[in-house]
Design an enzyme around this catalytic site. Structure first.
Site, PDB file in Angstrom:
ATOM      1  N   GLY A 160       2.367   5.279   0.798  1.00 20.94           N
ATOM      2  CA  GLY A 160       2.643   5.540   2.002  1.00 20.94           C
ATOM      3  C   GLY A 160       3.553   7.045   1.992  1.00 20.94           C
ATOM      4  O   GLY A 160       4.704   7.152   2.286  1.00 20.94           O
ATOM      5  N   SER A 168       2.960   9.958   3.943  1.00 26.44           N
ATOM      6  CA  SER A 168       2.698  10.842   5.003  1.00 26.44           C
ATOM      7  C   SER A 168       3.932  11.773   5.192  1.00 26.44           C
ATOM      8  O   SER A 168       5.246  11.134   4.924  1.00 26.44           O
ATOM      9  CB  SER A 168       2.219  10.136   6.062  1.00 26.44           C
ATOM     10  OG  SER A 168       3.166   8.840   6.452  1.00 26.44           O
ATOM     11  N   GLY A 192       8.340   7.719   1.857  1.00 28.20           N
ATOM     12  CA  GLY A 192       7.518   7.999   0.820  1.00 28.20           C
ATOM     13  C   GLY A 192       7.495   9.263   0.195  1.00 28.20           C
ATOM     14  O   GLY A 192       7.709   9.566  -1.044  1.00 28.20           O
ATOM     15  N   ASP A 247      -6.141   2.020   1.356  1.00 21.17           N
ATOM     16  CA  ASP A 247      -6.098   1.412   2.844  1.00 21.17           C
ATOM     17  C   ASP A 247      -5.553  -0.075   2.666  1.00 21.17           C
ATOM     18  O   ASP A 247      -6.490  -0.823   2.244  1.00 21.17           O
ATOM     19  CB  ASP A 247      -7.289   1.420   3.482  1.00 21.17           C
ATOM     20  CG  ASP A 247      -7.378   1.116   4.851  1.00 21.17           C
ATOM     21  OD1 ASP A 247      -6.362   0.366   5.400  1.00 21.17           O
ATOM     22  OD2 ASP A 247      -8.362   0.980   5.601  1.00 21.17           O
ATOM     23  N   LEU A 248      -4.227  -0.169   2.992  1.00 22.08           N
ATOM     24  CA  LEU A 248      -3.738  -1.634   2.844  1.00 22.08           C
ATOM     25  C   LEU A 248      -4.100  -2.765   3.789  1.00 22.08           C
ATOM     26  O   LEU A 248      -3.929  -3.808   3.584  1.00 22.08           O
ATOM     27  CB  LEU A 248      -2.179  -1.413   2.848  1.00 22.08           C
ATOM     28  CG  LEU A 248      -1.603  -0.650   1.444  1.00 22.08           C
ATOM     29  CD1 LEU A 248      -0.117  -0.386   1.872  1.00 22.08           C
ATOM     30  CD2 LEU A 248      -1.785  -1.516   0.327  1.00 22.08           C
ATOM     31  N   SER A 271      13.342  -4.549   4.690  1.00 22.49           N
ATOM     32  CA  SER A 271      14.116  -3.845   5.822  1.00 22.49           C
ATOM     33  C   SER A 271      15.052  -4.853   6.300  1.00 22.49           C
ATOM     34  O   SER A 271      14.863  -6.324   6.220  1.00 22.49           O
ATOM     35  CB  SER A 271      13.142  -3.758   7.147  1.00 22.49           C
ATOM     36  OG  SER A 271      13.730  -3.379   8.056  1.00 22.49           O
ATOM     37  N   TYR A 309       2.349 -14.088  19.761  1.00 24.79           N
ATOM     38  CA  TYR A 309       2.797 -12.903  19.092  1.00 24.79           C
ATOM     39  C   TYR A 309       4.005 -12.359  19.765  1.00 24.79           C
ATOM     40  O   TYR A 309       4.093 -12.171  20.788  1.00 24.79           O
ATOM     41  CB  TYR A 309       1.408 -12.070  19.083  1.00 24.79           C
ATOM     42  CG  TYR A 309       1.973 -10.703  18.066  1.00 24.79           C
ATOM     43  CD1 TYR A 309       1.920 -10.714  16.876  1.00 24.79           C
ATOM     44  CD2 TYR A 309       1.948  -9.470  18.736  1.00 24.79           C
ATOM     45  CE1 TYR A 309       2.309  -9.906  16.082  1.00 24.79           C
ATOM     46  CE2 TYR A 309       2.188  -8.470  17.867  1.00 24.79           C
ATOM     47  CZ  TYR A 309       2.527  -8.620  16.632  1.00 24.79           C
ATOM     48  OH  TYR A 309       2.698  -7.509  16.039  1.00 24.79           O
TER      49      TYR A 309
END
Length: 326
Positions: free
Chosen positions: A36, A38, A43, A90-91, A170, A191
């Site tokens: 990560g 970006s 990161g 790609d996770l 977090s 959700y």
């Protein structure tokens, strides 16, 4: 007789540059993989702070080739002599996670030296309902199962280096524990974005605990930690409407922050402490905040304990379809 300078006490205000300056000997000659990376994310901030302290190799892993290229250029502009390689990861796809892990394991540098530090930094936050191609709720897949699988698939390289694994968790873990019987929220019918985020961040913390309690990893000198970086305005929350932040009491009607926030550099500092501070080795499995294993931030019960950690491990094996003995 020479004496070494005692390490300073790191705080909520400590920057990543200050941590790296203090821990430079621990960073030197290390192979470090960060997911990560970006632009505008923690990161890349982490990688930039490390790049001027002579790591053996920085491995930048991310989903987007364009973002990886931009981040590589950014690091090279600051530290032209720093060895850097990029890895497409790609996770959201178990198959692609396996491809990336297989690729990096075959790199000569990794085969020879292993991975000293694996920083699982990549993640998403409070996104709308969705499932991956593997049929898993997106946040649980990207934030937990993808990193969990990748970590296990490169663990032999981490063991070779007697390394550390760091998970970006977090404070948001307080929003919800793991829904043991229904990680997919009744296929989206029940959700809630924040609860799903909390579930995935709880899983990050429990994964670090599970790794820390493994006799074989302990014998191999491997340690694991999770961290809360603090409130940092990165691209992680760029898609969230301002009204959501207002409803949470984070900002006023004009968009001004009402709660303490950190710069990118301060946010990355806790990650770097978890990754390199030699003083925390005996606190294997700890959840760090404000650059410390001793902090005032909440660490709720559903994100603690051997029983929860083992239960999550078994659930993760079931969902991924592969067992990993630790």
């Amino acid at each position: 007789m020479s004496t070494s300078t005692p390490l300073p006490t790191f705080t909520a205000e400590t920057t990543s540059e200050q941590v790296c300056e203090s821990l430079s000997p621990q960073i030197s000659n290390k192979t470090i993989l960060i997911t990560g990376v970006s632009p505008n994310g923690l990161g890349l901030t982490t990688a930039l702070a490390l790049s001027t302290h002579s790591p053996r190799l920085l491995i930048l892993a991310g989903r987007s080739p364009t973002a990886l290229s931009t981040s590589l250029d950014t690091i090279k502009s600051q530290a032209p002599s720093c060895p850097v390689r990029t890895l497409q990861l790609d996770l959201s796809s178990f198959a692609k996670v396996r491809e990336a892990a297989a690729e990096v394991r075959e790199w000569e540098e990794v085969k020879q030296h292993g991975i000293d530090v694996l920083i699982n930094n990549a993640g998403i936050m409070s996104v709308p309902w969705g499932k991956t191609a593997d049929g898993i709720e997106t946040q649980f897949a990207v934030n937990h199962l993808g990193p969990w699988l990748f970590t296990n698939l490169v663990m032999e390289a981490v063991k070779k280096a007697r390394g550390r694994v760091v998970f970006l968790a977090s404070l948001g873990h307080v929003y919800g524990g793991v829904r043991w019987e229904d990680v997919n929220f009744e296929d989206g019918k029940a959700y809630d974005p924040d609860t799903a985020y909390g579930q995935s961040k709880t899983a990050n913390i429990l994964t670090a605990i599970a790794l820390s309690q493994s006799p074989s990893l302990n014998a191999a000198g491997v340690s694991a930690f999770s961290v809360h970086p603090g409130l940092v305005l990165t691209n992680l929350s760029s898609h969230i409407p301002m009204q959501v932040f207002k409803d949470k009491g984070f900002v006023d009607d004009e968009g001004k922050l009402l709660v303490p926030s950190k710069t990118h550099s301060q946010g990355a500092a806790t990650t770097l402490v978890a990754a390199f501070d030699p003083r925390i080795v005996e606190r294997n499995g700890a959840y760090l905040s404000d650059c410390s294993v001793e902090h005032e931030g909440p660490w709720v019960e559903h994100a603690k304990g051997k029983e929860n950690a083992e239960k999550l491990w078994a659930l993760s094996e079931e969902l991924v379809g592969e067992k990993f003995e630790i």
